[in-house]
Design a protein around this motif. Structure first.
Motif, PDB file in Angstrom:
ATOM      1  N   GLN A  52       4.565  -3.073   1.516  1.00  0.00           N
ATOM      2  CA  GLN A  52       3.950  -1.931   2.484  1.00  0.00           C
ATOM      3  C   GLN A  52       5.202  -1.425   3.501  1.00  0.00           C
ATOM      4  O   GLN A  52       5.424  -0.586   3.885  1.00  0.00           O
ATOM      5  N   SER A 105       1.075   6.414   6.729  1.00  0.00           N
ATOM      6  CA  SER A 105       2.549   5.922   6.794  1.00  0.00           C
ATOM      7  C   SER A 105       3.349   7.140   7.210  1.00  0.00           C
ATOM      8  O   SER A 105       4.416   6.862   7.635  1.00  0.00           O
ATOM      9  N   ILE A 149       7.249   1.330   1.195  1.00  0.00           N
ATOM     10  CA  ILE A 149       6.268   2.538   1.528  1.00  0.00           C
ATOM     11  C   ILE A 149       6.805   2.738   2.815  1.00  0.00           C
ATOM     12  O   ILE A 149       7.369   4.112   3.007  1.00  0.00           O
ATOM     13  N   ASP A 195       1.602  -0.979  10.336  1.00  0.00           N
ATOM     14  CA  ASP A 195       1.005  -0.506   9.328  1.00  0.00           C
ATOM     15  C   ASP A 195       0.218  -1.390   8.798  1.00  0.00           C
ATOM     16  O   ASP A 195       0.195  -2.366   8.673  1.00  0.00           O
ATOM     17  N   GLU A 196      -1.112  -0.783   7.960  1.00  0.00           N
ATOM     18  CA  GLU A 196      -2.073  -1.581   7.404  1.00  0.00           C
ATOM     19  C   GLU A 196      -2.301  -2.832   8.274  1.00  0.00           C
ATOM     20  O   GLU A 196      -2.240  -4.015   7.946  1.00  0.00           O
TER      21      GLU A 196
END
Ligand code: ADP
Ligand code: MG
Length: 454
Positions: free
Chosen positions: A80, A52, A84, A145-146
């Motif tokens: 997320q 991240s 984050i 992300d993810e």
């Protein structure tokens, strides 16, 4: 100033060092340099290695070094994305007075103060594709992300927007599942991406204790360790015969494309099953061909057609056909032998009995032995596989147990079908194609349609 910006455009590591006053870890440095040079970068890793953070840096670097840049960020969950990723951006933006002067951080975006309409980074949830549609710009960066947790429909919207020369895609995540675009980026779509893998165990950012505890609790080869620590895709099966990892490796190796032509044929037994043909050339499986809903005659015809086509294509004067002769396969074997004789095709038909005797009495039957032999080849890197997602899926979910006589037995197809709702036809055809039969040294001079092996 203009000159510095142009220079930093190609030097994200320097941007991180000089502007953000941070030191990139080795893998982060590699990733930044790769991103500067390429259009698509996919990174899978264990937990906590600094993905991240890398993405936040990339966002700021892209904004800082391109006029009217646009960055679109997404992630599977709001947490997320905002708590984050956006928080990480805020953290790094505050490190630089210059950046803070030019850009303003808001909860869901970062804007260029002088031109907020056209020059920004925006965070959009991956709830529906519309959220990510309609972004086009000369300088455009997508951040996922993810990524394992983001749906394919979302990804399609993103991919559709990547049309310009300075349009980039950076996606990171724990490789949590064996399907979806993130999985494909490391498998059948691999040529479209630069890819990286980062293990938590090698990253100085993750405590040794965390890695050791997980390994102790679940075992080094468990899915949780693979996905959370090693950055490997899950194995899915604790009692599986062939771990996904071996399959992945075989799919990434280059085929030599030489050697004997052998076809392994698994004939469909029921409506939804496939007839699958594994095309083997020496140590390579070049392809798995499948079809559905065909009667015996059609199936035979298709196999013959495929066989002659392959013999011509690979300039082989002879070939071998291995067919699972149990059940419906028997009819196909008989008919194939007739046709091959009639048409004088130099192919030998070998009737195999998946449920029949194994050579090695540690195994309870032929197919169990064949599947383990396949695993051994994969372990020894003596086999390349085509990038076939279904093949990988089937192979990695074949399980085994010990029977009452303590012999290894592959989970029967019927049971596999109950468990997963599909039939592992491709996997079984492949096992047949590579099954160790009796030593070739005793083979008499070639006889078309010989039933020598029966
Ligand atoms: N090179 C670095 N220098 C300083 N801090 C870093 C660096 N890389 C990561 N971090 C910090 O380490 C923490 C964990 O990193 P993160 O990016 O959240 O990991 P991941 O996304 O891989 O789980 C974050 O607080 C992040 O800011
Ligand atoms: Mg993260």
């Amino acid at each position: 100033m203009e000159r510095i910006l142009k220079h930093l455009r190609g030097e994200p590591v320097e941007f991180v060092r000089k502007i953000l006053r941070a030191q990139a870890d080795d893998w982060q440095r590699d990733a930044l340099n790769t991103l500067a040079k390429s259009a698509r970068l996919a990174i899978r890793s264990g937990h906590g290695v600094g993905k991240s953070c890398l993405q936040a840096w990339s966002v700021l670097w892209f904004l800082f070094t391109r006029p009217n840049a646009r960055v679109v960020m997404t992630a599977p969950t709001i947490r997320q994305l905002y708590d984050i990723l956006m928080a990480e951006i805020s953290k790094w933006l505050k490190r630089s007075e210059l950046l803070e002067e030019l850009f303003e951080w808001q909860k869901t975006k970062v804007i260029f103060k002088a031109e907020p309409e056209n020059y920004y980074a925006v965070a959009r949830t991956a709830a529906k594709p519309e959220n990510l549609q309609g972004f086009h710009a000369e300088h455009l960066l997508f951040i996922l992300d993810e990524a394992s947790g983001i749906g394919d429909d979302i990804f399609e919207a993103v991919e559709g927007a990547l049309t310009g020369t300075d349009n980039k895609l950076l996606m990171c995540g724990n490789p949590t599942r064996n399907s979806g675009f993130f999985y494909r980026a490391f498998h059948e779509d691999r040529e479209l991406y630069q890819t990286m893998k980062v293990s938590s165990a090698e990253s100085g950012r993750v405590s040794d204790e965390y890695c050791k505890r997980l390994i102790k609790q679940y075992g080094e080869d468990s899915d949780v360790v693979r996905v959370r620590v090693l950055g490997e895709f899950p194995k899915s099966e604790s009692d599986g015969v062939i771990p996904l990892e071996l399959i992945e490796a075989a799919m990434m190796r280059e085929p030599a494309r030489q050697g004997e032509l052998i076809l392994g044929v698994d004939v469909a037994r029921q409506g939804n099953d496939l007839t699958a043909v594994a095309v083997r050339l020496g140590d390579d499986c070049l392809a798995i061909k499948t079809w559905r809903h065909a009667d015996l005659m059609t199936t035979t015809g298709r196999i013959i057609h495929l066989l002659t086509e392959l013999m011509t294509k690979h300039k082989k004067s002879r070939a071998e056909l291995r067919i699972d002769d149990d059940g419906l396969g028997a009819g196909v074997t008989d008919r194939l032998k007739e046709v091959i004789k009639e048409r004088q095709i130099a192919a030998q038909v070998i009737a195999c009995h998946n449920g029949g005797k194994s050579r090695d009495n540690r195994y309870s039957n032929f197919i169990s032995e064949a599947m383990f032999a396949l695993r051994e080849r994969l372990e020894q890197k003596l086999l390349t596989l085509p990038r076939d997602e279904n093949l990988a899926g089937e192979l990695s979910t074949r399980r085994f147990t010990l029977n009452s006589a303590d012999r290894i037995i592959l989970e029967p197809k019927s049971q596999y079908k109950k468990r997963l709702g599909r039939s592992p036809d491709r996997a079984d055809a492949l096992a047949l194609a590579f099954a160790p039969l009796r030593s070739r040294a005793v083979l008499p001079s070639f006889v078309a349609g010989s039933s020598y092996w029966r």
